[in-house]
Structure formats: structure tokens, C-alpha cells
Design a protein around this motif. Sequence first.
Motif, PDB file in Angstrom:
ATOM      1  N   ARG A  59      13.015   0.536  -0.229  1.00  0.00           N
ATOM      2  CA  ARG A  59      12.314  -0.381  -1.122  1.00  0.00           C
ATOM      3  C   ARG A  59      11.379   0.379  -2.063  1.00  0.00           C
ATOM      4  O   ARG A  59      11.283   0.057  -3.257  1.00  0.00           O
ATOM      5  CB  ARG A  59      11.530  -1.406  -0.304  1.00  0.00           C
ATOM      6  N   ALA A  60      10.690   1.373  -1.528  1.00  0.00           N
ATOM      7  CA  ALA A  60       9.794   2.183  -2.368  1.00  0.00           C
ATOM      8  C   ALA A  60      10.601   2.978  -3.400  1.00  0.00           C
ATOM      9  O   ALA A  60      10.184   3.114  -4.553  1.00  0.00           O
ATOM     10  CB  ALA A  60       8.951   3.112  -1.501  1.00  0.00           C
ATOM     11  N   ASP A  61      11.762   3.495  -2.992  1.00  0.00           N
ATOM     12  CA  ASP A  61      12.627   4.209  -3.935  1.00  0.00           C
ATOM     13  C   ASP A  61      13.082   3.286  -5.065  1.00  0.00           C
ATOM     14  O   ASP A  61      13.102   3.679  -6.235  1.00  0.00           O
ATOM     15  CB  ASP A  61      13.846   4.794  -3.223  1.00  0.00           C
ATOM     16  N   ALA A  62      13.442   2.047  -4.703  1.00  0.00           N
ATOM     17  CA  ALA A  62      13.851   1.065  -5.720  1.00  0.00           C
ATOM     18  C   ALA A  62      12.690   0.765  -6.667  1.00  0.00           C
ATOM     19  O   ALA A  62      12.874   0.641  -7.886  1.00  0.00           O
ATOM     20  CB  ALA A  62      14.347  -0.211  -5.047  1.00  0.00           C
ATOM     21  N   TRP A  63      11.488   0.659  -6.100  1.00  0.00           N
ATOM     22  CA  TRP A  63      10.285   0.419  -6.913  1.00  0.00           C
ATOM     23  C   TRP A  63      10.048   1.582  -7.876  1.00  0.00           C
ATOM     24  O   TRP A  63       9.804   1.372  -9.065  1.00  0.00           O
ATOM     25  CB  TRP A  63       9.071   0.222  -6.008  1.00  0.00           C
ATOM     26  N   ILE A 119       0.852  -1.196   0.000  1.00  0.00           N
ATOM     27  CA  ILE A 119       0.000   0.000   0.000  1.00  0.00           C
ATOM     28  C   ILE A 119       0.884   1.241   0.000  1.00  0.00           C
ATOM     29  O   ILE A 119       0.674   2.175  -0.776  1.00  0.00           O
ATOM     30  CB  ILE A 119      -0.969  -0.018   1.197  1.00  0.00           C
ATOM     31  N   TYR A 120       1.884   1.253   0.860  1.00  0.00           N
ATOM     32  CA  TYR A 120       2.832   2.377   0.931  1.00  0.00           C
ATOM     33  C   TYR A 120       3.515   2.578  -0.425  1.00  0.00           C
ATOM     34  O   TYR A 120       3.550   3.692  -0.956  1.00  0.00           O
ATOM     35  CB  TYR A 120       3.873   2.085   2.016  1.00  0.00           C
ATOM     36  N   ARG A 121       4.031   1.499  -0.982  1.00  0.00           N
ATOM     37  CA  ARG A 121       4.739   1.546  -2.264  1.00  0.00           C
ATOM     38  C   ARG A 121       3.844   2.130  -3.363  1.00  0.00           C
ATOM     39  O   ARG A 121       4.261   2.985  -4.137  1.00  0.00           O
ATOM     40  CB  ARG A 121       5.154   0.120  -2.636  1.00  0.00           C
ATOM     41  N   ASP A 122       2.594   1.686  -3.387  1.00  0.00           N
ATOM     42  CA  ASP A 122       1.688   2.063  -4.463  1.00  0.00           C
ATOM     43  C   ASP A 122       1.084   3.453  -4.304  1.00  0.00           C
ATOM     44  O   ASP A 122       0.416   3.942  -5.218  1.00  0.00           O
ATOM     45  CB  ASP A 122       0.583   1.013  -4.607  1.00  0.00           C
ATOM     46  N   LEU A 123       1.323   4.101  -3.177  1.00  0.00           N
ATOM     47  CA  LEU A 123       0.838   5.467  -2.994  1.00  0.00           C
ATOM     48  C   LEU A 123       1.609   6.473  -3.843  1.00  0.00           C
ATOM     49  O   LEU A 123       1.149   7.585  -4.058  1.00  0.00           O
ATOM     50  CB  LEU A 123       0.908   5.876  -1.513  1.00  0.00           C
ATOM     51  N   GLY A 124       2.765   6.070  -4.317  1.00  0.00           N
ATOM     52  CA  GLY A 124       3.535   6.937  -5.201  1.00  0.00           C
ATOM     53  C   GLY A 124       4.191   8.083  -4.452  1.00  0.00           C
ATOM     54  O   GLY A 124       4.504   7.986  -3.264  1.00  0.00           O
ATOM     55  N   PHE A 138      12.693  -1.460   5.936  1.00  0.00           N
ATOM     56  CA  PHE A 138      13.308  -0.478   5.028  1.00  0.00           C
ATOM     57  C   PHE A 138      12.379  -0.020   3.905  1.00  0.00           C
ATOM     58  O   PHE A 138      12.746  -0.021   2.735  1.00  0.00           O
ATOM     59  CB  PHE A 138      14.614  -1.038   4.452  1.00  0.00           C
ATOM     60  N   TRP A 139      11.174   0.353   4.298  1.00  0.00           N
ATOM     61  CA  TRP A 139      10.176   0.717   3.293  1.00  0.00           C
ATOM     62  C   TRP A 139      10.639   1.827   2.364  1.00  0.00           C
ATOM     63  O   TRP A 139      10.378   1.758   1.165  1.00  0.00           O
ATOM     64  CB  TRP A 139       8.868   1.130   3.971  1.00  0.00           C
ATOM     65  N   GLN A 140      11.278   2.857   2.898  1.00  0.00           N
ATOM     66  CA  GLN A 140      11.670   3.992   2.050  1.00  0.00           C
ATOM     67  C   GLN A 140      12.631   3.538   0.954  1.00  0.00           C
ATOM     68  O   GLN A 140      12.438   3.866  -0.216  1.00  0.00           O
ATOM     69  CB  GLN A 140      12.301   5.107   2.885  1.00  0.00           C
TER      70      GLN A 140
END
Length: 163
Positions: free
Chosen positions: A60-64, A24-29, A56-58
Amino acid sequence: MSTEKNLWERQENESNKAFQAFCIYRDLGAGRTLAKVAEKLRKSYDLIRRWSKNYFWQNRADAWDKFISEKAAEKAAEEYSKMLEVQINLGKMLQAKAAKAIQNIDFENVSIKSLPSIVNAINIGVEIERTARELNLQKPSEKISSENIFVETLTKIWADRKE
């Protein structure tokens, strides 16, 4: 075959609930926040913050985001290349049509009034093909993906013709 996981995939020891929250966090953009995830899941902010820190969400989201951006750029470059190929072919077809018209002219009995339309078709075809080929040689960062060479060229030639 590499078994290395991408950062945005479920991590070792990451619970299913924590991973779903990360998704959900990742897909929030770009507007992603932990508070939005907590609100959406109706979970405590502290729990979401803990999961974020532990997994390490940040990063991982940056990598995404980088992965998605690269995929989008690749697709745009492919589509741009296909567009140029179509427009080069349109220019060549117009030139071929004009060349065939010239071959069929009976120069002994030709009306001088019919020649400008043939010459114009050649000029438009050449301009379309040349413009598309020039744009095809530019670096991808210099290309304008939304530009429609065919329409732009016809518009320019039509405007020049009216002057």
C-alpha cells in the motif's frame, strides 16, 4: 463511476487505529519503518508488525509512493510547459519591440550608434524564443525543470557580447 478503493485507503475490516498507524507509516516516506511507527504511537512493535502484515502496508505504501510521484511529475510537466510559454512570449515581445523600433527609424538621419542595440534586442528575442521552443519539443525526461531559459539566454548573449 468506479467504487474501487485505492490501496492506500482504509481497507475492509481494518480498524481505525490500524488505519491511522498505516497512515503514519505511509507518510514517513522513504525512511519508513515499523519500529518508527511503534515508537511514534507508543505501541508494541509486534502489534504494528501484525497490522502491517494483515493489511499489506508495504504494498500500500509503495502504491502511495507511486501515486505521489506521478502527481508530482504531472505538476512539474505543467509548470515546465507554462514556463516555456512565458519565455516564448518574452522572446516574441522583445522581437516585436525591436521591430517597432526599426519601423520608427528615420534611415535618412539615423545614428549608426543606435542600430546595434536594436539588432541586439532582435537577436536576444530570437534566441530566447528559439531556445524555449527547442526545449518544448524535447521529451519530458530530457527537460531540466529548474532551467530558466530567459536568464540563461541573456547570460550567454551578454558573455558573448563581452568577448
